[in-house]
Enzyme design. Structure first.
Site, mmCIF file in Angstrom:
data_model
loop_
_atom_site.group_PDB
_atom_site.id
_atom_site.type_symbol
_atom_site.label_atom_id
_atom_site.label_comp_id
_atom_site.label_asym_id
_atom_site.label_seq_id
_atom_site.Cartn_x
_atom_site.Cartn_y
_atom_site.Cartn_z
ATOM 1 N N SER A 1 0.813 -1.219 0.000
ATOM 2 C CA SER A 1 0.000 0.000 0.000
ATOM 3 C C SER A 1 0.846 1.268 0.000
ATOM 4 C CB SER A 1 -0.943 0.005 1.202
ATOM 5 O OG SER A 1 -1.904 -1.001 1.045
ATOM 6 N N GLU B 1 -10.276 7.059 2.325
ATOM 7 C CA GLU B 1 -9.899 5.653 2.197
ATOM 8 C C GLU B 1 -10.818 4.712 2.983
ATOM 9 O OE1 GLU B 1 -6.105 2.649 2.777
ATOM 10 O OE2 GLU B 1 -6.459 4.189 4.288
HETATM 11 ZN ZN LIG Z 1 -2.582 -5.228 2.631
#
Ligand SMILES: [Zn+2]
Ligand SMILES: *[C@@H]1O[C@H](CO)[C@@H](O)[C@H](O)[C@H]1NC(C)=O
Ligand SMILES: *[C@@H]1O[C@H](CO)[C@@H](O)[C@H](O)[C@H]1NC(C)=O
Ligand SMILES: *[C@@H]1O[C@H](CO)[C@@H](O)[C@H](O)[C@H]1NC(C)=O
Length: 560
Positions: free
Chosen positions: A133, A356
């Site tokens: 990420s 998010e």
């Molecule tokens: Zn992850």
């Protein structure tokens, strides 16, 4: 030795199974051959139904193309990021959405699946076939692919290399900084710690995503006075110190180990600093109105009269999963998104907001599809609210994921089969398998006598925390390397079609919003006018030649 009868029965079963397999790759099963086995709308049985559905979609698209031509630039940009929200996750989540509403499910659409443009991005990183990420957030927020585990830095910086990260040439600016430089506002909203990898790329430069507090920088034998931890960058460095809205979890990264937060979580800082207090002192020094909140009722009371700056930290670490959260103390992603949009909308020049849905990823890592799909539906609800609050004429909404996961949607179950249940099929030993399962992760079960155990008989089967079954045993399920979808609505949405590098996303958003370096939709529009003087050149040359021939020095002088 096989007895004669066993041999004969084997032969017989082989023969009948061969007969049943008209196509050995796609065996025919009785449950699939008997027509419609679900309670569908009878209309679906007609060609007219599907034709009408297609014609309505064409009319809607034509109208949207006209609208897009009329509104070429975006004042506001909201980027929604579903962490680990693979295309398989979308198909499963939309089916669950429909099934919760009492329909078969497959025909449903998530809020952003109605957006006019869809594209695909390639998510690999400079040193990684499959993204984490951090490198992917650097791509979709700063516009350059990076190394795994690094934030806001080019791939010239290896992970954990503090000295390399100090080189200004390696430091990237995020689209949040581009928006601020244009006089717009910026903010972040997440269901994870606000210092976690995805939101951190909007404001931090860190050679290790784990440097969320000073102690973790020290634990890599690096100096936190040279490589500032991520929480400190959010409070004190540009652009984080300009964010009007910071909403999520992660109080522990902001307070010292000697301090216990409002809900009993101890801090993790070893420098003795309380950055929640420092954030407030900084706003006082600017004469700005501000508010720090740590629970839902405080946030709700703010919604009527939002101060200039809001810091909301609702958990010591990540927010709870929606299905497990205490609604009295924790706001939903939709509520957080709404407060952020209302607050940022006060700037007439516009804003950039990053939102998010960060725990889709965590649920997948734990092989818990029900939680992953529910978190996806929560993000869809937040997108729906943003789309209600913001006009398609001046606000670009982009919805995407950072990377995929290894959940698969498999089998040949009939339409409308419970998406969280077993397939109607069985494996070769007659044992059920799940429609949603994973290639790897902690959900591994040992086989008995070469036979898979029947997971549907487990005492916690279908409970929220039940893990689906996997092939490869791993402590944590891995990410997937396939492409992820991009959905766009609003000015320049058509630019997001096609298949492209994930690092193009901030450049595309900046193009639509006319911020940051590179091409801008608004200057592209003015290019038509710069052509006009060029069209005059042949005329001027003609006049010039005529003047030379007629030796009219006076008119030649005029043209020069
Ligand atoms: Zn992850
Ligand atoms: C804040 O307000 C005080 C008193 O009104 C003023 O003296 C000071 O200059 C202001 N500071 C800033 C940073 O605007
Ligand atoms: C929320 O915070 C306020 C202020 O600290 C407090 O008075 C209130 O009891 C809290 N509410 C909950 C549900 O924890
Ligand atoms: C495994 O197979 C053997 C031989 O067929 C059988 O005796 C035994 O009970 C089986 N064990 C289990 C746990 O099913």
């Amino acid at each position: 030795m096989l007895s004669q009868t066993t041999f004969l029965s084997l032969l017989l079963s082989f023969a009948t199974s061969r007969l049943a397999c008209a196509d050995r790759y796609h065996p025919e099963s009785a449950t699939r051959s008997g027509g419609v086995t679900f309670n569908s709308k009878p209309a679906e049985l007609t060609a007219q139904y599907w034709s009408d559905e297609a014609q309505a979609a064409i009319r809607a698209r034509k109208a949207r193309l006209r609208d897009a031509a009329a509104a070429p630039t975006a004042r506001n940009v909201v980027m929604f990021l579903g962490d680990g929200m693979s295309v398989t996750t979308l198909a499963a989540a939309r089916t669950l959405l429909g099934q919760r509403q009492g329909r078969p499910g497959e025909e449903s659409l998530l809020a952003f699946e109605t957006f006019p443009t869809v594209g695909l991005t390639k998510t690999y990183c400079v040193d990684a076939q499959i993204a984490d990420s951090a490198c992917s957030a650097t791509a979709y927020l700063c516009g350059a692919k990076a190394n795994r585990g690094t934030l806001g830095l080019t791939a010239a910086v290896p992970r954990r290399d503090c000295a390399a990260a100090a080189d200004p040439a390696a430091q990237l600016d995020s689209i949040a900084a581009w928006a601020l430089a244009d006089g717009r506002d910026a903010g972040i909203v997440t269901t994870t710690r606000v210092t976690h990898a995805s939101p951190a790329a909007a404001y931090a430069r860190a050679a290790n995503r784990n440097w969320e507090n000073d102690a973790s920088v020290r634990s890599n034998n690096q100096d936190p006075n040279i490589c500032l931890d991520i929480a400190q960058q959010l409070v004190h460095s540009y652009p984080g110190n300009q964010f009007k809205v910071i909403l999520g979890g992660g109080r522990r990264e902001f307070i010292p180990t000697s301090t216990i937060d409002e809900e009993g979580t101890p801090g993790r800082r070893t420098d003795g600093r309380n950055l929640i207090e420092e954030w407030q002192i900084d706003k006082i020094a600017r004469n700005a109105t501000y508010q720090y909140v740590w629970n839902r009722s405080q946030l709700t009371s703010l919604a009527q009269n939002t101060p200039e700056y809001i810091l909301g930290l609702f958990e010591g670490s990540h927010l709870q999963y929606n299905l497990q959260s205490d609604s009295a103390s924790e706001p939903t992603l939709t509520e957080l998104t709404e407060v952020a949009i209302r607050s940022l909308s006060r700037n007439n020049k516009g804003f950039f907001l990053f939102v998010e849905g960060g725990r889709i990823d965590h649920a997948h890592h734990a092989n818990r599809p029900q939680l992953a799909l529910d978190e996806t539906l929560e993000m869809s609800a937040a997108v729906a609210r943003a789309a209600e609050l913001l006009s398609e004429d001046d606000s670009l909404i982009v919805v995407t994921a950072d990377h995929a996961h290894v959940m698969t949607l498999n089998g040949y179950s009939p339409r409308g089969t419970d998406i969280l249940g077993p397939s109607n099929d069985r494996d070769e030993a007659g044992v059920p398998y799940m429609t949603l399962s994973y290639t790897n992760g902690p959900g591994f079960r040992s086989h008995l006598n070469d036979t898979r155990p029947d997971v549907t008989t487990e005492s916690n089967f279908r409970a929220i925390n039940w893990r689906s079954h996997v092939d490869v045993p791993l402590e944590s399920e891995t990410h997937g390397g396939e492409d992820v979808a991009v959905f766009a609505r609003g000015p320049q949405h058509a630019m997001f079609a096609g298949l492209y590098e994930q690092s193009q996303l901030p450049h595309l958003m900046a193009y639509a919003a006319c911020i940051g370096p590179g091409l801008h939709a608004c200057s592209a529009a003015t290019r038509h006018f710069t052509i006009l003087p060029l069209l005059l050149i042949p005329f001027l040359l003609y006049k010039l030649l005529r003047c030379i021939r007629c030796d009219d020095s006076r008119s030649l002088f005029i043209f020069l």
